[in-house]
Design an enzyme around this catalytic site. Structure first.
Site, PDB file in Angstrom:
ATOM      1  N   ASP A 180      -3.833  28.221   6.773  1.00 25.64           N
ATOM      2  CA  ASP A 180      -2.422  28.069   6.436  1.00 25.64           C
ATOM      3  C   ASP A 180      -1.575  28.712   7.523  1.00 25.64           C
ATOM      4  OD1 ASP A 180      -1.432  31.020   5.114  1.00 25.64           O
ATOM      5  OD2 ASP A 180      -3.577  30.613   5.037  1.00 25.64           O
ATOM      6  N   SER A 181      -0.441  28.072   7.824  1.00 24.25           N
ATOM      7  CA  SER A 181       0.518  28.574   8.809  1.00 24.25           C
ATOM      8  C   SER A 181      -0.182  28.789  10.154  1.00 24.25           C
ATOM      9  CB  SER A 181       1.164  29.863   8.282  1.00 24.25           C
ATOM     10  OG  SER A 181       2.280  30.230   9.044  1.00 24.25           O
ATOM     11  N   ALA A 182      -0.130  29.997  10.703  1.00 26.38           N
ATOM     12  CA  ALA A 182      -0.824  30.260  11.966  1.00 26.38           C
ATOM     13  C   ALA A 182      -2.321  30.004  11.823  1.00 26.38           C
ATOM     14  CB  ALA A 182      -0.577  31.699  12.421  1.00 26.38           C
ATOM     15  N   HIS A 217       7.968  27.051   3.264  1.00 28.02           N
ATOM     16  CA  HIS A 217       6.730  27.292   4.006  1.00 28.02           C
ATOM     17  C   HIS A 217       5.672  27.829   3.045  1.00 28.02           C
ATOM     18  CE1 HIS A 217       4.384  28.073   7.591  1.00 28.02           C
ATOM     19  NE2 HIS A 217       4.248  29.353   7.275  1.00 28.02           N
TER      20      HIS A 217
END
Length: 331
Positions: free
Chosen positions: A164-166, A302
């Site tokens: 997830d995300s980075a 996000h």
């Protein structure tokens, strides 16, 4: 008294100048603030997920995959697990400079309750850590998990790499390293599992184009510039030839594994995810995606998928599980 007052003012002025220079000459003072904020967000997300965690999940924590203090992982197995299980190896988010596997622990237990082994990988995010160290660490974790599959109760021929995300960016980059020898050579990292072992990827709320993330004057430009300066180790990271390879969207090939890709309509990274999904589909890569129209209400933030109290979070989980069943059933 006047002399003492001037002396105190002088000390305050020196400290103010020193603080100003610290923030101008290094990203890390700002990173400390970001790390604190991310920790608060992770704790809130984990607290919301507690009621969704099934009972009986067997968990082993802080198993080493390397010698460094951050080179550990957690393993979750469903109740009464028998035989080697397909494994979801999840790389946590945190803008490459924050976060921890603890921030996704309950979500991985939810997935384990569906009959999968799940692994939460830790990697270095502290001061002095820069690209591509986390990429090497995720690759090393996969190699260790594959080599010790029997002890861990997993099937090394059915690995799903997720993030997830980075962590989604890291998962996508490692997946590309595993499936494209040319790209692996450019990055300078030899994959530690075979392409056939990597059955698919789950990419959630990720960033896949570093240049696209750095829009001058944007509301989040200060944040993006700070974290990418810290992560790349180079203030002018846009011009750094090696760091451009982290923009994995520009390097994917038809050999990229099947992918589930999603982002919320209120997530500034969503356009990158949509472009990556379209690019992979155009190459013939099997892609399952979940995106919402721009006017969807409420706007999904996000990492919306971690909130299973919302219908959208549950929809993402359901579509992710459908993707896993289809992908892992394929030869």
């Amino acid at each position: 008294m006047k002399r003492l007052f001037l002396w105190i003012l002088g000390i305050i002025a020196v400290l103010a100048v020193a603080l100003f220079l610290a923030f101008k000459l290094s990203p890390w003072p700002t990173v400390l603030v970001i790390q604190y904020a991310f920790g608060k967000g992770d704790a809130a997300s984990e607290a919301r997920l507690v009621k969704h965690v099934p009972s009986g999940i067997f968990t082993r924590t802080d198993l080493p995959y390397g010698t460094g203090p951050a080179e550990v992982f957690d393993l979750n197995l469903p109740p009464d697990a028998t035989g080697p299980l397909p494994v979801i190896v999840w790389v946590h988010g945190g803008a490459w400079i924050a976060g921890s596997k603890a921030g996704v622990a309950n979500y991985l237990k939810v997935l384990a309750g569906q009959g999968y082994a799940t692994v939460g990988v830790e990697y270095s995010t502290g001061y002095g850590t820069s690209y591509p160290t986390p990429v090497r660490q995720v690759n090393a974790a996969l190699g260790h998990i594959s080599a010790n599959a029997a002890d861990l109760g997993i099937d090394p021929s059915r690995i799903i790499l997720a993030g997830d995300s980075a962590g989604a960016q890291l998962a996508a980059q490692v997946a590309n390293i595993i499936t494209d020898p040319t790209y692996a050579g450019q990055v300078g990292i030899a994959p530690l599992i075979d392409p056939a072992q990597l059955r698919g990827v789950l990419l959630v709320s990720g960033a896949y184009d570093m240049q696209a993330a750095t829009v001058p004057g944007g509301d989040m430009s200060w944040f993006v510039n700070t974290v990418l300066w810290a992560y790349s180790g180079v203030k002018d990271f846009v011009e750094d030839e090696q760091f451009t390879l982290a923009s994995v969207a520009h390097y994917v090939t038809p050999n990229f594994p099947p992918a589930y890709i999603t982002s919320g309509n209120g997530d500034p990274l969503s356009p990158q995810a949509e472009r990556l999904a379209a690019s992979l589909s155009g190459m013939g890569v099997p892609v399952s995606s979940l995106f919402y129209p721009a006017d969807h209400e409420p706007a999904l933030p996000h990492e919306y998928q971690f909130n299973l109290d919302t219908p959208e979070g549950m929809a993402s989980l359901d579509k992710m599980l459908a993707f896993l069943r289809t992908t892992l059933a394929s030869p």
